[in-house]
Write a protein that holds these residues in place. Structure first.
Motif, PDB file in Angstrom:
ATOM      1  N   CYS A  33      22.936  51.866 -10.823  1.00  0.00           N
ATOM      2  CA  CYS A  33      24.204  51.533 -10.177  1.00  0.00           C
ATOM      3  C   CYS A  33      24.447  52.473  -9.003  1.00  0.00           C
ATOM      4  CB  CYS A  33      25.349  51.626 -11.185  1.00  0.00           C
ATOM      5  SG  CYS A  33      26.972  51.314 -10.435  1.00  0.00           S
ATOM      6  N   LEU A  34      24.325  51.942  -7.802  1.00  0.00           N
ATOM      7  CA  LEU A  34      24.506  52.781  -6.613  1.00  0.00           C
ATOM      8  C   LEU A  34      25.942  53.233  -6.451  1.00  0.00           C
ATOM      9  CD1 LEU A  34      22.157  51.045  -4.031  1.00  0.00           C
ATOM     10  CD2 LEU A  34      21.670  52.915  -5.634  1.00  0.00           C
ATOM     11  N   HIS A  35      26.905  52.457  -6.956  1.00  0.00           N
ATOM     12  CA  HIS A  35      28.308  52.868  -6.890  1.00  0.00           C
ATOM     13  C   HIS A  35      28.498  54.197  -7.615  1.00  0.00           C
ATOM     14  CE1 HIS A  35      28.295  48.511  -6.348  1.00  0.00           C
ATOM     15  NE2 HIS A  35      29.426  48.657  -5.659  1.00  0.00           N
ATOM     16  N   ALA A  36      27.955  54.288  -8.818  1.00  0.00           N
ATOM     17  CA  ALA A  36      28.089  55.506  -9.614  1.00  0.00           C
ATOM     18  C   ALA A  36      27.343  56.673  -8.975  1.00  0.00           C
ATOM     19  CB  ALA A  36      27.586  55.269 -11.029  1.00  0.00           C
ATOM     20  N   LEU A  37      26.152  56.413  -8.463  1.00  0.00           N
ATOM     21  CA  LEU A  37      25.355  57.480  -7.870  1.00  0.00           C
ATOM     22  C   LEU A  37      25.972  57.982  -6.573  1.00  0.00           C
ATOM     23  CD1 LEU A  37      21.836  56.006  -8.627  1.00  0.00           C
ATOM     24  CD2 LEU A  37      23.086  57.780  -9.900  1.00  0.00           C
ATOM     25  N   ALA A  38      26.495  57.075  -5.756  1.00  0.00           N
ATOM     26  CA  ALA A  38      27.173  57.491  -4.520  1.00  0.00           C
ATOM     27  C   ALA A  38      28.457  58.240  -4.846  1.00  0.00           C
ATOM     28  CB  ALA A  38      27.468  56.272  -3.645  1.00  0.00           C
ATOM     29  N   GLY A  39      29.191  57.777  -5.857  1.00  0.00           N
ATOM     30  CA  GLY A  39      30.407  58.471  -6.269  1.00  0.00           C
ATOM     31  C   GLY A  39      30.106  59.896  -6.684  1.00  0.00           C
ATOM     32  N   HIS A  40      29.035  60.083  -7.451  1.00  0.00           N
ATOM     33  CA  HIS A  40      28.649  61.435  -7.857  1.00  0.00           C
ATOM     34  C   HIS A  40      28.247  62.265  -6.646  1.00  0.00           C
ATOM     35  CE1 HIS A  40      25.741  64.314 -10.024  1.00  0.00           C
ATOM     36  NE2 HIS A  40      26.970  64.790 -10.102  1.00  0.00           N
ATOM     37  N   ALA A  41      27.460  61.678  -5.757  1.00  0.00           N
ATOM     38  CA  ALA A  41      27.019  62.414  -4.566  1.00  0.00           C
ATOM     39  C   ALA A  41      28.206  62.854  -3.713  1.00  0.00           C
ATOM     40  CB  ALA A  41      26.059  61.549  -3.743  1.00  0.00           C
ATOM     41  N   LEU A  42      29.183  61.987  -3.560  1.00  0.00           N
ATOM     42  CA  LEU A  42      30.369  62.346  -2.769  1.00  0.00           C
ATOM     43  C   LEU A  42      31.189  63.434  -3.455  1.00  0.00           C
ATOM     44  CD1 LEU A  42      31.366  58.767  -1.644  1.00  0.00           C
ATOM     45  CD2 LEU A  42      30.694  60.635  -0.107  1.00  0.00           C
ATOM     46  N   ALA A  43      31.332  63.334  -4.770  1.00  0.00           N
ATOM     47  CA  ALA A  43      32.133  64.306  -5.515  1.00  0.00           C
ATOM     48  C   ALA A  43      31.447  65.667  -5.580  1.00  0.00           C
ATOM     49  CB  ALA A  43      32.405  63.793  -6.926  1.00  0.00           C
TER      50      ALA A  43
ATOM     51  N   GLY B 244      23.113  67.183  -1.628  1.00  0.00           N
ATOM     52  CA  GLY B 244      22.088  68.033  -2.195  1.00  0.00           C
ATOM     53  C   GLY B 244      22.091  68.093  -3.708  1.00  0.00           C
ATOM     54  N   VAL B 245      23.090  67.508  -4.356  1.00  0.00           N
ATOM     55  CA  VAL B 245      23.154  67.532  -5.825  1.00  0.00           C
ATOM     56  C   VAL B 245      22.475  66.295  -6.412  1.00  0.00           C
ATOM     57  CG1 VAL B 245      24.682  67.513  -7.839  1.00  0.00           C
ATOM     58  CG2 VAL B 245      25.228  68.951  -5.858  1.00  0.00           C
ATOM     59  N   ASN B 246      22.797  65.119  -5.904  1.00  0.00           N
ATOM     60  CA  ASN B 246      22.245  63.874  -6.429  1.00  0.00           C
ATOM     61  C   ASN B 246      21.383  63.221  -5.342  1.00  0.00           C
ATOM     62  OD1 ASN B 246      21.840  61.141  -7.211  1.00  0.00           O
ATOM     63  ND2 ASN B 246      23.522  61.348  -8.670  1.00  0.00           N
ATOM     64  N   PRO B 247      20.063  63.391  -5.415  1.00  0.00           N
ATOM     65  CA  PRO B 247      19.207  62.910  -4.323  1.00  0.00           C
ATOM     66  C   PRO B 247      19.245  61.400  -4.114  1.00  0.00           C
ATOM     67  CG  PRO B 247      17.868  63.533  -6.207  1.00  0.00           C
ATOM     68  CD  PRO B 247      19.284  63.970  -6.504  1.00  0.00           C
ATOM     69  N   ILE B 248      19.394  60.632  -5.178  1.00  0.00           N
ATOM     70  CA  ILE B 248      19.422  59.174  -5.032  1.00  0.00           C
ATOM     71  C   ILE B 248      20.774  58.737  -4.476  1.00  0.00           C
ATOM     72  CG2 ILE B 248      19.126  56.957  -6.196  1.00  0.00           C
ATOM     73  CD1 ILE B 248      16.538  58.675  -6.015  1.00  0.00           C
ATOM     74  N   GLY B 249      21.859  59.340  -4.946  1.00  0.00           N
ATOM     75  CA  GLY B 249      23.175  59.057  -4.381  1.00  0.00           C
ATOM     76  C   GLY B 249      23.240  59.421  -2.909  1.00  0.00           C
ATOM     77  N   ASP B 250      22.675  60.578  -2.568  1.00  0.00           N
ATOM     78  CA  ASP B 250      22.639  60.990  -1.159  1.00  0.00           C
ATOM     79  C   ASP B 250      21.885  59.966  -0.306  1.00  0.00           C
ATOM     80  OD1 ASP B 250      23.989  63.378  -1.722  1.00  0.00           O
ATOM     81  OD2 ASP B 250      22.166  64.609  -1.687  1.00  0.00           O
ATOM     82  N   GLU B 251      20.742  59.517  -0.808  1.00  0.00           N
ATOM     83  CA  GLU B 251      19.934  58.559  -0.050  1.00  0.00           C
ATOM     84  C   GLU B 251      20.645  57.214   0.079  1.00  0.00           C
ATOM     85  OE1 GLU B 251      16.905  57.175   2.364  1.00  0.00           O
ATOM     86  OE2 GLU B 251      17.437  59.224   1.801  1.00  0.00           O
ATOM     87  N   ALA B 252      21.319  56.788  -0.970  1.00  0.00           N
ATOM     88  CA  ALA B 252      22.077  55.530  -0.886  1.00  0.00           C
ATOM     89  C   ALA B 252      23.156  55.645   0.187  1.00  0.00           C
ATOM     90  CB  ALA B 252      22.706  55.200  -2.242  1.00  0.00           C
ATOM     91  N   LEU B 253      23.844  56.759   0.229  1.00  0.00           N
ATOM     92  CA  LEU B 253      24.867  56.949   1.262  1.00  0.00           C
ATOM     93  C   LEU B 253      24.248  56.952   2.649  1.00  0.00           C
ATOM     94  CD1 LEU B 253      27.047  59.594  -0.576  1.00  0.00           C
ATOM     95  CD2 LEU B 253      27.767  57.270   0.084  1.00  0.00           C
ATOM     96  N   ARG B 254      23.092  57.592   2.808  1.00  0.00           N
ATOM     97  CA  ARG B 254      22.420  57.602   4.124  1.00  0.00           C
ATOM     98  C   ARG B 254      22.028  56.200   4.561  1.00  0.00           C
ATOM     99  NH1 ARG B 254      20.698  62.660   2.486  1.00  0.00           N
ATOM    100  NH2 ARG B 254      18.883  61.987   1.316  1.00  0.00           N
ATOM    101  N   ARG B 255      21.599  55.379   3.616  1.00  0.00           N
ATOM    102  CA  ARG B 255      21.136  54.021   3.950  1.00  0.00           C
ATOM    103  C   ARG B 255      22.275  53.026   4.136  1.00  0.00           C
ATOM    104  NH1 ARG B 255      15.540  52.544   0.932  1.00  0.00           N
ATOM    105  NH2 ARG B 255      14.537  54.581   1.130  1.00  0.00           N
ATOM    106  N   SER B 256      23.456  53.397   3.736  1.00  0.00           N
ATOM    107  CA  SER B 256      24.579  52.457   3.829  1.00  0.00           C
ATOM    108  C   SER B 256      25.185  52.451   5.225  1.00  0.00           C
ATOM    109  CB  SER B 256      25.656  52.816   2.798  1.00  0.00           C
ATOM    110  OG  SER B 256      26.438  53.904   3.230  1.00  0.00           O
ATOM    111  N   ARG B 257      25.996  51.425   5.472  1.00  0.00           N
ATOM    112  CA  ARG B 257      26.709  51.321   6.751  1.00  0.00           C
ATOM    113  C   ARG B 257      28.026  52.079   6.712  1.00  0.00           C
ATOM    114  NH1 ARG B 257      25.412  45.260   6.489  1.00  0.00           N
ATOM    115  NH2 ARG B 257      23.288  45.260   7.263  1.00  0.00           N
TER     116      ARG B 257
END
Length: 173
Positions: free
Chosen positions: A129-139, A143-156
């Motif tokens: 779930c990218l929603h959960a991973l991005a939420g964790h990365a933002l919170a 540098g804490v959640n590499p997959i969340g960080d990458e999802a945010l980078r790839r998003s618009r």
């Protein structure tokens, strides 16, 4: 272990989150990340809701534009690409640490045996779930959640740019 850096939500913040979700916000213990205008982007939620339901998603992405961006990535089948990043042992180790940090943050707000060891988004071995991973990365911060960080980078969507319908209006900013 450190306490997550947020204070209990105000009534105004809860009103914004409820408007973002289109329903009453439940179990919110703090605003874990904010838009540049000050509106909530990610909330921290109790691991057990007031009705007794276990709720493993401690960091919940509420910002409509951010959530839409993650939905777009999921619809574009980006999750399998992101899952391949876990083949790199350094990324996999960082993802495991992100899972452990998530569990430690949530544990400060209660022990719920039904969700023991379960974090969010498929951590520590899958991308679910990218929603959960991005939420964790933002919170947690970059540098804490590499997959969340990458999802945010790839998003618009960008945390650097306000896309709120009425920026900060509900919070009086």
């Amino acid at each position: 272990m450190t306490t997550p850096p947020f204070a209990p939500p105000t009534d105004a913040e809860l009103a914004v989150v409820s408007a973002q979700l289109g329903r009453e916000a439940r179990g919110v213990v703090g605003i874990a990340a904010r838009c540049v205008c000050g509106n909530p982007t990610v909330v921290a939620t109790l691991p057990r809701l007031s009705d007794g339901s276990p709720f493993p998603t401690f960091y919940y992405l509420t910002h409509p534009a951010a959530a839409a961006a993650m939905s777009t990535l999921e619809a574009d089948h980006v999750m399998p690409e992101l899952a391949l990043l876990l083949d790199d042992e350094d990324v996999a180790a960082a993802y495991l640490r992100a899972h452990q940090a998530y569990l430690a943050d949530r544990a400060q707000f209660g022990d719920v045996p039904e969700i023991a060891g379960v974090s969010a988004g498929g951590m520590p071995t899958r991308v679910k779930c990218l929603h959960a991973l991005a939420g964790h990365a933002l919170a947690a911060g970059e540098g804490v959640n590499p997959i969340g960080d990458e999802a945010l980078r790839r998003s618009r969507w960008s945390a650097e740019r306000c896309e709120c319908v009425e920026p900060g209006a509900a919070l009086g900013r």
